[in-house]
Enzyme design. Structure first.
Site, PDB file in Angstrom:
ATOM      1  N   GLU A 142       0.775  -1.258   0.048  1.00 40.19           N
ATOM      2  CA  GLU A 142       0.099   0.232   0.134  1.00 40.19           C
ATOM      3  C   GLU A 142       0.932   0.915   0.047  1.00 40.19           C
ATOM      4  OE1 GLU A 142      -3.353   0.378   3.298  1.00 40.19           O
ATOM      5  OE2 GLU A 142      -3.289  -1.928   2.941  1.00 40.19           O
TER       6      GLU A 142
HETATM    7  C1  PNW Z   1      -3.531   1.932   6.024  1.00 43.57           C
HETATM    8  N1  PNW Z   1      -2.610   5.813  12.070  1.00 43.57           N
HETATM    9  O1  PNW Z   1      -4.672   2.074   7.354  1.00 43.57           O
HETATM   10  C2  PNW Z   1      -5.139   0.914   5.421  1.00 43.57           C
HETATM   11  O2  PNW Z   1      -4.270  -0.343   5.168  1.00 43.57           O
HETATM   12  C3  PNW Z   1      -5.908   0.491   4.662  1.00 43.57           C
HETATM   13  O3  PNW Z   1      -7.360  -0.359   5.196  1.00 43.57           O
HETATM   14  C4  PNW Z   1      -6.364   2.432   4.718  1.00 43.57           C
HETATM   15  O4  PNW Z   1      -7.186   2.678   4.598  1.00 43.57           O
HETATM   16  C5  PNW Z   1      -4.659   3.228   4.457  1.00 43.57           C
HETATM   17  O5  PNW Z   1      -4.264   2.699   5.215  1.00 43.57           O
HETATM   18  C6  PNW Z   1      -5.007   4.032   5.121  1.00 43.57           C
HETATM   19  O6  PNW Z   1      -5.628   4.999   6.325  1.00 43.57           O
HETATM   20  C7  PNW Z   1      -4.195   3.373   8.600  1.00 43.57           C
HETATM   21  O7  PNW Z   1      -3.630   5.692  12.134  1.00 43.57           O
HETATM   22  C8  PNW Z   1      -4.568   3.794   8.890  1.00 43.57           C
HETATM   23  O8  PNW Z   1      -1.435   5.442  11.859  1.00 43.57           O
HETATM   24  C9  PNW Z   1      -4.255   4.137  10.364  1.00 43.57           C
HETATM   25  C10 PNW Z   1      -3.523   4.571  10.018  1.00 43.57           C
HETATM   26  C11 PNW Z   1      -2.523   3.631   9.761  1.00 43.57           C
HETATM   27  C12 PNW Z   1      -2.399   3.112   8.595  1.00 43.57           C
END
Ligand code: PNW
EC number: 3.2.1.21
Length: 489
Positions: free
Chosen positions: A385
């Site tokens: 990702e």
């Molecule tokens: C990732 N944080 O999520 C996930 O794998 C996805 O499902 C998501 O949509 C994407 O990144 C974008 O956010 C995260 O708070 C969500 O540090 C929150 C955090 C990190 C990754």
């Protein structure tokens, strides 16, 4: 933000894998269809203030109904692979018996992908634990690792003849520490050092699944996806900032990388949590003899998700000097996701930020990939990702322009290329995300797609970044800026 001027065209290795990623709860909707039961996200999103605007995944992108159309979109974009996740509560509702109607959906998805020449890249757990299993203790219960193993083998039984690439967990850091320490994500618990107990059980489940899949079929490609960071002290001359960055590195990266790739926890983890207990006991009490051998079973792939840089500080800063939302929750009191880390904060460093208030630091991705190679005996890496939330500009003709997202991809792909040039074994890259979708605690407020979704009509429109990314995938190269104009214009 414009694409960096005067950049040359860069070419990726011939067999480099290009794809886009999604996750079940973020796109499927149809939460009651064909026997699915609630997951922890169905429950959590109904807690007042837990998700921005009270959004839930009930409708999402209606992918469950529109799957063939979405596969056609992936084909149209010319992507070689599609990374998706399977919803545990569809396949084993309430964590109980297998449900063939739920499995059928993924079987049809896999067939559709293969018919269109798209390689399925399957993730078993992208955060949608059956609520019934949370009620039985969730990831704080060792038994959940066993249940995960049984669920995984059910999916393997249905899809193992056609799917070669298997990822056990997506971002266990989020499941464990946003879920059980900070409370920003489902199940929303704020129980301090419990996050480490959850992390251990998640990783135990990972190892058990890898062992069983390996013995079922030695030819499978098996991996895990971690969200890693490159924490730097906000001010390297300030001991409190150096200490904060060290703890972020420990509680974000090393807590997973060490057991996975060296078979041991760093002793500093216990030292840093000395005196902290969950249910009256230190977290390490959940570690049993033999667990680390299971967790460190060899892998074929390390999936890396990268979004932002992190400048950590352990000092007090005025609120307006802090990055707003990296691990903060929009509208409900939450705790630090770092056990004992209430002093850790992330002040603005003057870097550009995305819609999430995440710092744009492409060279951080190069450094992260280099460090993985230097510090560990890593398997081949795939960036599973990378992407950014920005507002879309919808033109009068319905076309969707997102120059900032396009520039973000341009810069980060160049950063991946730099790592490859430096000898890091990176074999593929997945854009997050194929579609705008339910962005967890931010609901539908933040758009990460390379394809725009109009939620009122469910109409999908490839954005200019999506058309650009399609060209990158087709040619295997990131064009110089003058070529960009031709390709996108
Ligand atoms: C990732 N944080 O999520 C996930 O794998 C996805 O499902 C998501 O949509 C994407 O990144 C974008 O956010 C995260 O708070 C969500 O540090 C929150 C955090 C990190 C990754």
């Amino acid at each position: 933000m414009n694409p960096t001027p005067d950049q040359p065209t860069v070419r990726f290795p011939r067999d480099f894998l290009w794809g886009a990623a999604t996750a079940a709860y973020q796109i499927e909707g149809a939460v009651d269809a064909d026997g699915r039961t609630p997951s922890i996200w169905d429950t959590f999103s109904r807690i007042p203030g837990a998700v921005l605007n009270g959004d839930t995944g009930d409708g999402a992108c209606e992918h469950y109904l529109r799957m063939p159309e979405d596969v056609a979109l992936i084909k149209e974009l010319g992507l070689g692979s599609y990374r998706f996740s399977v919803a545990w509560p569809r396949v084993r509702p309430d964590g109980g018996a297998p449900n063939s109607a739920g499995l059928d959906f993924y079987s049809r998805l896999v067939d559709q992908l293969l018919e269109n020449g798209i390689t399925p890249w399957l993730t078993l757990y992208h955060w949608d634990l059956p609520q019934a299993l949370e009620a039985a203790g969730g990831w704080l219960a060792r038994d959940t690792a066993e249940r995960f193993h049984d669920y995984a083998m059910t999916v393997y039984g249905a899809l193992g003849d056609r799917v070669r690439h298997w990822t056990t967990l997506n971002e266990p850091w989020c499941s464990a520490f946003l879920g059980y320490t900070g409370g920003q994500h489902a199940p929303g618990r704020q129980e301090g050092v419990a996050g480490l107990v959850a992390a251990h059980h998640l990783m135990l489940g990972h190892g058990m699944v890898v062992e069983s899949l390996r013995s079922a079929d030695a030819d499978l490609s098996l991996g895990i996806t971690l969200n890693l960071t490159v924490a730097e002290p906000f001010d390297p001359a300030e001991p409190a900032d150096v200490d904060a960055a060290d703890r972020v590195e420990l509680f974000w990266n090393k807590v997973f990388l060490d057991p996975l790739l060296t078979g041991a926890y760093d002793a500093r983890l216990a030292a840093r949590t000395a005196g902290m207990t969950w249910q009256g006991r230190p977290w390490e009490d959940c570690v049993r003899d033999g667990d680390l051998a299971v967790i460190s079973v060899p892998l074929d792939v390390l999936g890396v998700n990268y979004y932002h840089g992190d400048g950590a500080s352990g000092r007090i800063h005025p609120p307006e000097a802090l990055l707003g939302s990296r691990v903060e929750h929009p509208s409900r009191p939450t705790a630090s996701p770092f056990p004992g880390g209430e002093d850790i904060c992330f002040p603005r460093r003057g870097l550009p930020v995305t819609g999430m208030d995440w710092e744009v630091q492409p060279e951080g991705l190069t450094r992260l990939l280099q460090r993985l190679r230097d510090d560990y005996d890593v398997p081949p890496i795939y960036v599973t990702e990378n992407g950014a939330a920005y507002p879309d500009l919808v033109g009068p003709d319905g076309s969707v322009h997102d120059p900032e997202r396009l520039a973000f991809y341009d810069q980060h792909l160049r950063a991946v290329h730099d790592a490859i040039e430096d000898g890091v074994d990176v074999r593929g890259y997945f854009a997050w995300s194929l579609l705008d979708n339910f962005e967890w605690a931010y609901g539908y407020d933040q758009r990460f797609g390379i394809v725009h979704v109009d939620y009122a009509t469910q109409r999908r429109t490839p954005k200019s970044s999506g058309r650009w990314f399609a060209q990158v995938a087709r040619t295997g190269s990131v064009p110089g800026v003058s070529d960009d104009v031709v390709a996108v214009g």
